[in-house]
Design a protein around this motif. Structure first.
Motif, PDB file in Angstrom:
ATOM      1  N   VAL A 135      -0.676 -22.347  34.192  1.00 52.27           N
ATOM      2  CA  VAL A 135      -0.372 -22.309  35.625  1.00 52.27           C
ATOM      3  C   VAL A 135       0.280 -20.977  35.990  1.00 52.27           C
ATOM      4  O   VAL A 135       1.264 -20.567  35.368  1.00 52.27           O
ATOM      5  CB  VAL A 135       0.573 -23.463  36.012  1.00 52.27           C
ATOM      6  N   ALA A 136      -0.268 -20.329  37.022  1.00 55.04           N
ATOM      7  CA  ALA A 136       0.366 -19.147  37.599  1.00 55.04           C
ATOM      8  C   ALA A 136       1.284 -19.619  38.721  1.00 55.04           C
ATOM      9  O   ALA A 136       0.818 -20.086  39.763  1.00 55.04           O
ATOM     10  CB  ALA A 136      -0.688 -18.186  38.145  1.00 55.04           C
ATOM     11  N   GLY A 160       7.256 -16.204  39.700  1.00 53.12           N
ATOM     12  CA  GLY A 160       6.914 -15.033  38.913  1.00 53.12           C
ATOM     13  C   GLY A 160       6.730 -15.353  37.446  1.00 53.12           C
ATOM     14  O   GLY A 160       7.014 -14.518  36.581  1.00 53.12           O
ATOM     15  N   LYS A 161       6.205 -16.563  37.159  1.00 49.43           N
ATOM     16  CA  LYS A 161       6.085 -17.002  35.766  1.00 49.43           C
ATOM     17  C   LYS A 161       4.750 -17.680  35.500  1.00 49.43           C
ATOM     18  O   LYS A 161       4.173 -18.317  36.386  1.00 49.43           O
ATOM     19  CB  LYS A 161       7.216 -17.970  35.412  1.00 49.43           C
ATOM     20  N   VAL A 162       4.283 -17.524  34.261  1.00 48.67           N
ATOM     21  CA  VAL A 162       3.180 -18.328  33.737  1.00 48.67           C
ATOM     22  C   VAL A 162       3.794 -19.449  32.921  1.00 48.67           C
ATOM     23  O   VAL A 162       4.670 -19.203  32.084  1.00 48.67           O
ATOM     24  CB  VAL A 162       2.253 -17.499  32.825  1.00 48.67           C
ATOM     25  N   ARG A 163       3.339 -20.683  33.165  1.00 50.49           N
ATOM     26  CA  ARG A 163       3.795 -21.803  32.343  1.00 50.49           C
ATOM     27  C   ARG A 163       2.586 -22.568  31.819  1.00 50.49           C
ATOM     28  O   ARG A 163       1.611 -22.787  32.540  1.00 50.49           O
ATOM     29  CB  ARG A 163       4.695 -22.752  33.139  1.00 50.49           C
ATOM     30  N   GLU A 164       2.664 -22.963  30.550  1.00 52.04           N
ATOM     31  CA  GLU A 164       1.639 -23.804  29.944  1.00 52.04           C
ATOM     32  C   GLU A 164       2.203 -25.208  29.795  1.00 52.04           C
ATOM     33  O   GLU A 164       3.287 -25.394  29.235  1.00 52.04           O
ATOM     34  CB  GLU A 164       1.229 -23.253  28.576  1.00 52.04           C
ATOM     35  N   TYR A 165       1.452 -26.195  30.305  1.00 52.11           N
ATOM     36  CA  TYR A 165       1.914 -27.581  30.333  1.00 52.11           C
ATOM     37  C   TYR A 165       1.076 -28.473  29.424  1.00 52.11           C
ATOM     38  O   TYR A 165      -0.154 -28.372  29.413  1.00 52.11           O
ATOM     39  CB  TYR A 165       1.812 -28.151  31.755  1.00 52.11           C
ATOM     40  N   GLU A 166       1.756 -29.334  28.700  1.00 55.49           N
ATOM     41  CA  GLU A 166       1.087 -30.399  27.958  1.00 55.49           C
ATOM     42  C   GLU A 166       0.842 -31.530  28.962  1.00 55.49           C
ATOM     43  O   GLU A 166       1.789 -32.048  29.560  1.00 55.49           O
ATOM     44  CB  GLU A 166       1.980 -30.862  26.808  1.00 55.49           C
ATOM     45  N   GLU A 215       6.131 -20.264  28.202  1.00 54.54           N
ATOM     46  CA  GLU A 215       6.475 -19.689  29.507  1.00 54.54           C
ATOM     47  C   GLU A 215       6.616 -18.184  29.369  1.00 54.54           C
ATOM     48  O   GLU A 215       7.127 -17.681  28.364  1.00 54.54           O
ATOM     49  CB  GLU A 215       7.784 -20.299  30.007  1.00 54.54           C
ATOM     50  N   TYR A 216       6.150 -17.475  30.380  1.00 55.47           N
ATOM     51  CA  TYR A 216       6.285 -16.018  30.382  1.00 55.47           C
ATOM     52  C   TYR A 216       6.691 -15.558  31.774  1.00 55.47           C
ATOM     53  O   TYR A 216       6.021 -15.872  32.771  1.00 55.47           O
ATOM     54  CB  TYR A 216       4.967 -15.343  29.994  1.00 55.47           C
ATOM     55  N   ALA A 217       7.814 -14.828  31.848  1.00 57.27           N
ATOM     56  CA  ALA A 217       8.287 -14.262  33.110  1.00 57.27           C
ATOM     57  C   ALA A 217       7.681 -12.873  33.289  1.00 57.27           C
ATOM     58  O   ALA A 217       7.900 -11.976  32.458  1.00 57.27           O
ATOM     59  CB  ALA A 217       9.807 -14.190  33.120  1.00 57.27           C
ATOM     60  N   VAL A 218       6.912 -12.672  34.345  1.00 54.31           N
ATOM     61  CA  VAL A 218       6.298 -11.373  34.601  1.00 54.31           C
ATOM     62  C   VAL A 218       7.399 -10.364  34.915  1.00 54.31           C
ATOM     63  O   VAL A 218       8.233 -10.602  35.785  1.00 54.31           O
ATOM     64  CB  VAL A 218       5.304 -11.469  35.773  1.00 54.31           C
ATOM     65  N   PRO A 219       7.438  -9.233  34.218  1.00 49.20           N
ATOM     66  CA  PRO A 219       8.528  -8.275  34.426  1.00 49.20           C
ATOM     67  C   PRO A 219       8.383  -7.487  35.723  1.00 49.20           C
ATOM     68  O   PRO A 219       7.288  -7.357  36.281  1.00 49.20           O
ATOM     69  CB  PRO A 219       8.425  -7.348  33.213  1.00 49.20           C
ATOM     70  N   MET A 220       9.504  -6.927  36.168  1.00 49.92           N
ATOM     71  CA  MET A 220       9.519  -6.071  37.354  1.00 49.92           C
ATOM     72  C   MET A 220       9.418  -4.591  36.979  1.00 49.92           C
ATOM     73  O   MET A 220       9.376  -3.731  37.865  1.00 49.92           O
ATOM     74  CB  MET A 220      10.802  -6.317  38.144  1.00 49.92           C
ATOM     75  N   PHE A 221       9.409  -4.282  35.698  1.00 52.51           N
ATOM     76  CA  PHE A 221       9.247  -2.915  35.211  1.00 52.51           C
ATOM     77  C   PHE A 221      10.278  -1.963  35.820  1.00 52.51           C
ATOM     78  O   PHE A 221       9.983  -0.804  36.118  1.00 52.51           O
ATOM     79  CB  PHE A 221       7.821  -2.417  35.470  1.00 52.51           C
ATOM     80  N   GLY A 222      11.491  -2.489  36.000  1.00 58.29           N
ATOM     81  CA  GLY A 222      12.583  -1.658  36.476  1.00 58.29           C
ATOM     82  C   GLY A 222      12.549  -1.316  37.958  1.00 58.29           C
ATOM     83  O   GLY A 222      13.345  -0.508  38.433  1.00 58.29           O
TER      84      GLY A 222
END
Length: 311
Positions: free
Chosen positions: A158-159, A164-170, A179-186
């Protein structure tokens, strides 16, 4: 400025003539349309704005309808042959929107329901056969989710735009297993939809065969490949492609030849709305600029003539 636009138009024309152009199904300016490789529009019908569209094995189109619906269209007849609407009933009912759909292997249809923060699976009789609750930190009916996909292991990827995160659900428990938090690259967040905006409001996430996740970075103007350990191993940013400026990066597709094709929404006149690149070299091999015909809000498309391994 006019000279820059002219040079970009020549650049895109050169690419299209030197490489195989594509047949594309897309939506923009209230038109659901098929664009042939030679640029002609071979089919179209009026349709409201969408964030997801699929071509089914039977040739029909599965896509979103209105704020909270999903429909199947028979293109030969230009008619809806099946539909479902998740909108709540009653004057005090909460706002509901739908931004992703998918035909599942068992024949049911997945619909991601923002506002209610859940994924539902619907049978063809219109009954909800399962519900999966979603974790949402910044609840909003318009941005709880963007694209959602059931992946090969049976989980849902899921986007979550607003988070601002990708999560994978069972699916049986709704448990978040990755889960992955998309960075802001400073950088600081800048509101808006065009190339001047910036944030981590992603649009899509795909699971690659190597286990990595490919992310369409939305207003981060990026495409990222991330390992299960959350390391970025490949990235494309706003001004990495000569003569092209990325805006809201939407749908990403992986072609059978390994190339990536992605949407460049809200980019403005003179910029392509679809771009194909060879990922290793980051060379543009095809681009489509139809801003004059389909406007600045082409958020979703699907190729009709190229083998897709993932979308």
């Amino acid at each position: 400025m006019q000279r820059c636009v002219m040079l970009l138009a020549i650049f895109i024309l050169t690419l299209t003539s030197a490489n195989a152009a594509h047949r594309v199904l897309l939506h923009g300016n209230g038109r659901l349309a098929v664009i042939e490789a030679d640029g002609t529009v071979s089919w179209e019908m009026p349709w409201g704005g969408i964030h997801d569209v699929h071509v089914l094995a039977n040739g029909n189109y599965l896509l979103l309808e209105g704020a909270a619906g999903v429909a199947e269209i028979n293109p030969a007849k230009k008619e809806v042959v099946w539909r479902y609407n998740a909108k709540s009933k009653g004057k005090d009912a909460p706002r509901i929107e739908a931004h992703a759909c998918q035909l599942l292997e068992n024949g049911n249809v997945m619909l991601a329901v923002s506002g209610a923060a859940k994924i539902i699976e619907i049978n063809r009789e219109g009954s909800v056969v399962s519900e999966i609750p979603l974790t949402v930190e910044n609840p909003n009916a318009h941005s709880d989710t963007r694209l959602v996909r059931k992946i090969a292991n049976g989980n849902y990827l899921v986007a979550h735009e607003a988070d601002g995160k990708v999560r994978e659900y069972e699916p049986s428990t709704g448990k978040v297993v990755w889960e992955y938090a998309v960075p802001m690259f400073g950088k600081e967040a800048q509101n808006g939809h065009g190339p001047e905006a910036f944030g981590n409001r992603l649009f899509c996430a795909l699971r690659l065969p190597n286990g990595n996740t490919l992310i369409g970075g939305g207003n981060g103007h990026s495409v990222l490949e991330v390992t299960p350990e959350k390391k970025i191993v490949w990235e494309l940013h706003q001004d990495d492609l000569p003569g092209i400026r990325l805006a809201w990066v939407t749908t990403v597709e992986v072609l059978a030849n390994g190339n990536y094709i992605f949407g460049n929404c809200h980019a403005g006149p003179g910029q392509p709305i679809l771009i194909e690149i060879e990922p290793k070299s980051k060379q543009v091999v095809w681009a489509l600029d139809r801003h004059d015909d389909f406007g600045n809000n082409v958020s979703n498309s699907v190729l009709l003539d190229a083998g897709l391994t993932i979308r």
